[in-house]
Design an enzyme around this catalytic site. Structure first.
Site: not given
Length: 264
Positions: A103, A64, A94, A40, A96
């Protein structure tokens, strides 16, 4: 809590229904590490430097990429994929996902990130229902390499709503496509004893107990003995004053020790 008994990673890689999970279990077995490190960070240089220096100690790097301020596909993804081959780790974006099938398929395959092209693993919330798995799986149609999905069944933040009936229904949704949906982000073992879902657990800390924004940490022994397969560690490795290589080795060794105690 008594430790949960599971087969070894080596035994499970022979029978797991997901090709991506079998590849992951082989990496874990070969490198003797069940550590996933969260990259991160905000710059491509830091991300690639850490992926290179810590690559020997991990089975997965979690990213990310939308937080990388100087992101371009050529300058971040191309070298990151090369590092994954050099050091034998998988890349987990990641993302999510949490939308309808059509979509998420576009989000997965298109735009500046083109996640399906390079991320071996991604994840999604079960809130939209099984269509989210269908949409993401459709995005792997023209990919010639293993891809896999984790569903967010439980979270490590205080007050999480991903509990009880929601978690149970998430497991039910995962069962509809175990070729692609190979496991969960969770705090506990999920599924019946005759099912083999890979459990990856965030919120693991050898020293820290939590933060001011609701994160809660559990020990490596607690997480692995409770049935998790892979520990996800971020700030425990990168916090100010810590040496990432030293801490990666420390978490790798702690995770492997807890695993070997579980399968004895």
């Amino acid at each position: 809590m008594s430790a949960i008994t599971l087969k070894s990673y080596e035994d499970r890689l022979r029978t797991h229904p997901s090709p991506l999970a079998r590849r992951l279990l082989k990496i874990i077995t070969d490198k003797q590490t069940n550590l996933c490190v969260s990259l991160d960070v905000q710059t491509k240089d830091e991300l690639l430097r850490l992926a290179d220096t810590l690559g020997p100690y991990v089975c997965v790097f979690k990213t990310h990429v939308d937080t990388v301020e100087d992101f371009t596909y050529e300058s971040v993804i191309v070298p990151l994929v090369e590092l994954s081959k050099r050091h034998n780790f998988l890349i987990f974006e990641d993302r999510k996902f949490a939308d309808i099938g059509s979509t998420v398929r576009s989000q997965y395959t298109s735009g500046v990130f083109k996640i399906a092209q390079w991320a071996h693993i991604t994840n999604a919330h079960a809130l939209p229902g099984p269509g989210i798995i269908d949409g993401l799986f459709a995005g792997t149609k023209n990919i010639n390499e293993e891809r896999g999905l984790l569903l967010l069944a439980e979270m490590s933040s205080a007050g999480s709503l991903a509990t009880g009936d929601y978690t149970d229904k998430t497991v039910d949704i995962a069962r509809k496509n175990t070729f692609f949906t190979f496991g969960f982000i969770a705090q506990t073992r999920l599924g019946s004893p005759n099912e083999d879902f890979i459990i990856m657990t965030p919120g693991v800390g050898l020293d820290d107990k939590g933060d001011s924004l609701g994160q809660q940490y559990r020990t490596v022994d607690d997480v692995i003995s409770g049935g998790s397969d892979i520990i996800i560690v971020g700030r425990g490795i990168f916090a100010k004053g810590r040496d990432p290589i030293t801490e990666s080795k420390r978490y790798r060794d702690a995770g492997w020790k807890a695993y070997t105690a579980r399968v004895k």
